[in-house]
Design a protein around this motif. Structure first.
Motif, PDB file in Angstrom:
ATOM      1  N   VAL A  57       0.839  -1.206   0.000  1.00 32.61           N
ATOM      2  CA  VAL A  57       0.000   0.000   0.000  1.00 32.61           C
ATOM      3  C   VAL A  57       0.875   1.258   0.000  1.00 32.61           C
ATOM      4  CG1 VAL A  57      -1.694   1.334   1.324  1.00 32.61           C
ATOM      5  CG2 VAL A  57      -1.971  -1.143   1.032  1.00 32.61           C
ATOM      6  N   GLU A  58       1.954   1.210   0.749  1.00 32.25           N
ATOM      7  CA  GLU A  58       2.873   2.357   0.756  1.00 32.25           C
ATOM      8  C   GLU A  58       3.459   2.583  -0.636  1.00 32.25           C
ATOM      9  OE1 GLU A  58       5.721   1.451   3.732  1.00 32.25           O
ATOM     10  OE2 GLU A  58       4.387   1.909   5.418  1.00 32.25           O
ATOM     11  N   LEU A  59       3.797   1.493  -1.345  1.00 29.93           N
ATOM     12  CA  LEU A  59       4.310   1.621  -2.712  1.00 29.93           C
ATOM     13  C   LEU A  59       3.240   2.208  -3.641  1.00 29.93           C
ATOM     14  CD1 LEU A  59       6.326  -1.712  -3.165  1.00 29.93           C
ATOM     15  CD2 LEU A  59       7.238   0.602  -2.881  1.00 29.93           C
ATOM     16  N   ALA A  60       1.972   1.755  -3.432  1.00 28.30           N
ATOM     17  CA  ALA A  60       0.891   2.267  -4.282  1.00 28.30           C
ATOM     18  C   ALA A  60       0.695   3.765  -4.058  1.00 28.30           C
ATOM     19  CB  ALA A  60      -0.397   1.500  -3.992  1.00 28.30           C
ATOM     20  N   VAL A  61       0.710   4.181  -2.795  1.00 26.30           N
ATOM     21  CA  VAL A  61       0.569   5.609  -2.491  1.00 26.30           C
ATOM     22  C   VAL A  61       1.747   6.396  -3.089  1.00 26.30           C
ATOM     23  CG1 VAL A  61       0.486   7.318  -0.627  1.00 26.30           C
ATOM     24  CG2 VAL A  61      -0.813   5.184  -0.441  1.00 26.30           C
ATOM     25  N   HIS A  62       2.924   5.791  -2.994  1.00 28.62           N
ATOM     26  CA  HIS A  62       4.095   6.452  -3.554  1.00 28.62           C
ATOM     27  C   HIS A  62       3.978   6.558  -5.088  1.00 28.62           C
ATOM     28  CE1 HIS A  62       8.232   7.823  -3.824  1.00 28.62           C
ATOM     29  NE2 HIS A  62       8.470   6.892  -4.759  1.00 28.62           N
ATOM     30  N   ALA A  63       3.327   5.572  -5.712  1.00 30.24           N
ATOM     31  CA  ALA A  63       3.183   5.580  -7.173  1.00 30.24           C
ATOM     32  C   ALA A  63       2.311   6.731  -7.654  1.00 30.24           C
ATOM     33  CB  ALA A  63       2.605   4.248  -7.646  1.00 30.24           C
ATOM     34  N   ILE A  64       1.357   7.173  -6.845  1.00 33.39           N
ATOM     35  CA  ILE A  64       0.474   8.286  -7.246  1.00 33.39           C
ATOM     36  C   ILE A  64       0.813   9.541  -6.457  1.00 33.39           C
ATOM     37  CG2 ILE A  64      -1.381   6.727  -7.955  1.00 33.39           C
ATOM     38  CD1 ILE A  64      -2.775   7.341  -5.295  1.00 33.39           C
ATOM     39  N   ALA A  65       2.023   9.585  -5.922  1.00 37.98           N
ATOM     40  CA  ALA A  65       2.417  10.747  -5.109  1.00 37.98           C
ATOM     41  C   ALA A  65       2.404  12.028  -5.934  1.00 37.98           C
ATOM     42  CB  ALA A  65       3.796  10.498  -4.496  1.00 37.98           C
ATOM     43  N   ARG A  66       2.807  11.931  -7.226  1.00 36.89           N
ATOM     44  CA  ARG A  66       2.860  13.145  -8.053  1.00 36.89           C
ATOM     45  C   ARG A  66       1.468  13.743  -8.219  1.00 36.89           C
ATOM     46  NH1 ARG A  66       2.175  14.150 -13.349  1.00 36.89           N
ATOM     47  NH2 ARG A  66       1.950  11.925 -13.828  1.00 36.89           N
ATOM     48  N   GLN A  67       0.473  12.899  -8.424  1.00 39.68           N
ATOM     49  CA  GLN A  67      -0.886  13.383  -8.589  1.00 39.68           C
ATOM     50  C   GLN A  67      -1.423  13.971  -7.277  1.00 39.68           C
ATOM     51  OE1 GLN A  67       0.215  10.563  -9.775  1.00 39.68           O
ATOM     52  NE2 GLN A  67      -0.090  10.696 -12.004  1.00 39.68           N
ATOM     53  N   LEU A  68      -1.058  13.310  -6.150  1.00 43.29           N
ATOM     54  CA  LEU A  68      -1.526  13.809  -4.868  1.00 43.29           C
ATOM     55  C   LEU A  68      -0.890  15.149  -4.537  1.00 43.29           C
ATOM     56  CD1 LEU A  68      -1.508  10.513  -2.731  1.00 43.29           C
ATOM     57  CD2 LEU A  68      -3.519  11.822  -3.473  1.00 43.29           C
ATOM     58  N   LEU A  78      -7.620  12.289 -11.610  1.00 49.24           N
ATOM     59  CA  LEU A  78      -8.118  11.099 -10.922  1.00 49.24           C
ATOM     60  C   LEU A  78      -8.029   9.860 -11.814  1.00 49.24           C
ATOM     61  CD1 LEU A  78     -11.238  12.578  -9.078  1.00 49.24           C
ATOM     62  CD2 LEU A  78      -8.924  12.251  -8.193  1.00 49.24           C
ATOM     63  N   ASP A  79      -8.368  10.024 -13.094  1.00 50.78           N
ATOM     64  CA  ASP A  79      -8.283   8.866 -14.005  1.00 50.78           C
ATOM     65  C   ASP A  79      -6.844   8.403 -14.177  1.00 50.78           C
ATOM     66  OD1 ASP A  79     -10.977   8.880 -14.324  1.00 50.78           O
ATOM     67  OD2 ASP A  79     -10.949  10.034 -16.200  1.00 50.78           O
ATOM     68  N   ASP A  80      -5.916   9.384 -14.204  1.00 52.52           N
ATOM     69  CA  ASP A  80      -4.500   9.012 -14.322  1.00 52.52           C
ATOM     70  C   ASP A  80      -4.041   8.210 -13.105  1.00 52.52           C
ATOM     71  OD1 ASP A  80      -1.975   8.954 -15.541  1.00 52.52           O
ATOM     72  OD2 ASP A  80      -1.296  10.668 -14.341  1.00 52.52           O
ATOM     73  N   ALA A  81      -4.471   8.615 -11.918  1.00 50.66           N
ATOM     74  CA  ALA A  81      -4.121   7.891 -10.688  1.00 50.66           C
ATOM     75  C   ALA A  81      -4.735   6.494 -10.691  1.00 50.66           C
ATOM     76  CB  ALA A  81      -4.586   8.682  -9.475  1.00 50.66           C
ATOM     77  N   GLU A  87      -2.663  -0.726 -12.973  1.00 56.75           N
ATOM     78  CA  GLU A  87      -1.552  -1.458 -13.586  1.00 56.75           C
ATOM     79  C   GLU A  87      -0.640  -2.114 -12.554  1.00 56.75           C
ATOM     80  OE1 GLU A  87       0.360   1.410 -15.986  1.00 56.75           O
ATOM     81  OE2 GLU A  87      -1.167   1.368 -17.581  1.00 56.75           O
ATOM     82  N   LEU A  88      -0.753  -1.718 -11.312  1.00 56.12           N
ATOM     83  CA  LEU A  88       0.072  -2.343 -10.255  1.00 56.12           C
ATOM     84  C   LEU A  88      -0.554  -3.679  -9.844  1.00 56.12           C
ATOM     85  CD1 LEU A  88       0.822   0.732  -7.928  1.00 56.12           C
ATOM     86  CD2 LEU A  88       2.335  -0.317  -9.615  1.00 56.12           C
ATOM     87  N   GLY A  94      -3.006 -10.665  -6.699  1.00 56.78           N
ATOM     88  CA  GLY A  94      -2.645  -9.460  -5.978  1.00 56.78           C
ATOM     89  C   GLY A  94      -2.947  -8.211  -6.788  1.00 56.78           C
ATOM     90  N   TYR A  95      -3.832  -7.330  -6.301  1.00 57.75           N
ATOM     91  CA  TYR A  95      -4.244  -6.140  -7.032  1.00 57.75           C
ATOM     92  C   TYR A  95      -4.667  -5.075  -6.011  1.00 57.75           C
ATOM     93  CZ  TYR A  95      -8.836  -8.106  -5.958  1.00 57.75           C
ATOM     94  OH  TYR A  95      -9.914  -8.617  -5.307  1.00 57.75           O
ATOM     95  N   PHE A  96      -4.927  -3.862  -6.512  1.00 57.90           N
ATOM     96  CA  PHE A  96      -5.396  -2.758  -5.682  1.00 57.90           C
ATOM     97  C   PHE A  96      -6.823  -2.384  -6.098  1.00 57.90           C
ATOM     98  CE2 PHE A  96      -0.810  -2.501  -5.599  1.00 57.90           C
ATOM     99  CZ  PHE A  96      -0.526  -2.241  -4.259  1.00 57.90           C
ATOM    100  N   PHE A  97      -7.594  -1.893  -5.143  1.00 62.21           N
ATOM    101  CA  PHE A  97      -8.964  -1.468  -5.412  1.00 62.21           C
ATOM    102  C   PHE A  97      -9.190  -0.089  -4.787  1.00 62.21           C
ATOM    103  CE2 PHE A  97      -8.955  -4.250  -1.687  1.00 62.21           C
ATOM    104  CZ  PHE A  97      -9.494  -3.423  -0.723  1.00 62.21           C
ATOM    105  N   ILE A  98     -10.194   0.647  -5.340  1.00 62.89           N
ATOM    106  CA  ILE A  98     -10.523   1.985  -4.836  1.00 62.89           C
ATOM    107  C   ILE A  98     -12.042   2.094  -4.669  1.00 62.89           C
ATOM    108  CG2 ILE A  98     -10.409   4.468  -5.262  1.00 62.89           C
ATOM    109  CD1 ILE A  98      -8.012   3.969  -7.069  1.00 62.89           C
TER     110      ILE A  98
END
Length: 450
Positions: A57-68, A78-81, A87-88, A94-98
């Protein structure tokens, strides 16, 4: 069942019971240890997975840090994030959900059909609300949550461990998770291996029990066979001794009859025949005939004494008529003036077998003292203290080496005969011999012979 078989059974049975108890104890301890090991492995495995999920989760948050960091909330940002997070992935499932904080599905790469749906009221088979609990965990600052979800690779609902965090700038709940059926499968393998180890241990204990019981039984059988052979050998030796003793007694009786009574009777016969001839002759011859008859009568008296002596040696009448003490007193009187006998507190009504054995022991003891000890004084004491009856014969002779005599195959036959007689009635015999003399003590408990 014979006594030796009972002894073997009593030796084998406790061994088997003990091994069975050990097997049950080992099994119980092994099962307990396996359960503890499973809990330990499960705890350690889940702890590692929890740390792994937090890291993901920390890696995922770091992956969208630029958008945040941009602070933008427009649809393109939001669509870019969402695209980056979709893609992660890691592993097969193993996947991420929002989701947003109202339970709407914003992004789900493995189940796109859920996107745009509100799952706020979704509940599992047990009636537990799924999305509501995840949102509550995110609103509390994020963390771990257990729930049930459909696994994409199998399309079956399985337990899942999720980790969610809030994205407060956008009102999102970002999360990921691992399906616990993989953990259960890994733990099941551990359980199977532990069960196999327990079973192998019990089989080894069973083999050990069978081997030990067979070893004890084999040793017991070997001892039985050996003891039986020894007993048979002893019985043959004893039977031979009995035969030898009978032959010796018959030879002695034959010599006594031939050398004593037979010759005396022949002499009497000749004297009577000569007397008969003289009695019909001249007066002087008749007087010689009368003297021959008188000598024959005296010789007959001597023969009667010899017959009484032989009869007494075979079985003294005093032993049956007056008892053991009287028979021993008579034996001491016949053995010579150097033999003194005394009795102390002896019951007159003794068992016949016991009285006979002690009388024979006294006969043999006095004979040995007279033949070998060169003793000038011998004392014989028959005493009774409670149930213990003791015969003690002491002399002041030259003594002998009792141990050497017992080991010599051709000597000490009389001593062995006395010892065997005492063993037959449950008694004991002790010999102490020094250069100052020899003491023989034969003891028996009357209760054992009753």
């Amino acid at each position: 069942m014979k006594l030796r078989q009972k002894v073997i059974l009593l030796a084998v049975a406790p061994l088997i019971v003990a091994l069975c108890a050990i097997a049950l104890f080992v099994r119980q301890q092994a099962v307990t240890l396996a359960q503890q090991q499973r809990v330990t492995i499960e705890t350690a495995y889940l702890a590692s997975k929890e740390a792994e999920l937090r890291h993901y989760v920390e890696l995922a948050v770091h992956a969208i840090a630029r958008q945040l960091i941009s602070g933008k909330k427009d649809a393109a940002t939001l669509d870019d994030a969402k695209r980056i997070l979709a893609e992660l992935s890691y592993g097969d499932d193993g996947y991420f959900f929002i989701y947003d904080m109202e339970g709407n599905t914003l992004m789900h790469p493995r189940q796109p059909e859920l996107v745009g749906r509100n799952l706020w009221r979704l509940r599992d088979a047990a009636g537990v609300p799924t999305i509501q609990r995840l949102v509550a965990r995110a609103r509390a600052g994020g963390g771990l949550e257990r729930y049930t979800w459909v696994k994409p690779s199998t399309s079956k609902p399985v337990p899942k461990l999720g980790y969610v965090v809030p994205i407060n700038q956008w009102g999102w709940m970002l999360g990921t998770g691992i399906y616990l059926d993989d953990v259960d499968a890994a733990l099941a393998k551990v359980t199977v291996q532990q069960s196999r180890n327990i079973e192998d241990t019990l089989w080894w204990i069973a083999v050990l029990a069978i081997f030990s019981a067979a070893t004890v039984a084999t040793i017991g059988l070997a001892l039985n066979i050996r003891d039986s052979r020894v007993a048979d050998a002893k019985l043959k030796v004893l039977a031979q001794r009995v035969v030898d003793s009978q032959e010796q007694e018959r030879a002695r009786l034959s010599r006594d009859l031939h050398d004593g009574i037979s010759q005396s009777l022949v002499s009497i016969k000749f004297q009577l025949e000569a007397a008969a001839i003289r009695l019909v002759g001249e007066p002087q011859q008749r007087e010689a005939g009368v003297l021959a008859v008188e000598r024959s009568a005296a010789a007959i008296t001597s023969v009667l004494g010899e017959v009484r002596r032989i009869s007494h040696d075979l079985r003294p009448a005093l032993l049956d008529d007056l008892g053991l003490a009287a028979a021993l007193a008579h034996l001491a009187g016949e053995s010579g003036s150097g033999v003194q006998f005394s009795a102390d507190g002896v019951d007159e009504h003794l068992p016949v077998t016991l009285a006979t054995v002690l009388f024979r022991v006294a006969q043999e003891g006095l004979a040995n003292s007279a033949r070998h000890a060169s003793a000038s004084r011998t004392s014989m004491l028959l005493s009774q203290r409670g149930p213990v009856l003791a015969l003690t014969i002491s002399d002041n002779g030259v003594g002998f080496d009792a141990e050497d005599m017992a080991l010599h195959p051709q000597r000490g036959i009389g001593l062995r005969n006395m010892s065997e007689r005492m063993d037959a009635i449950g008694g004991t015999m002790e010999i102490v011999s020094t250069v100052a003399g020899t003491t023989l003590r034969a003891c028996v408990t009357l209760e054992k012979t009753a």
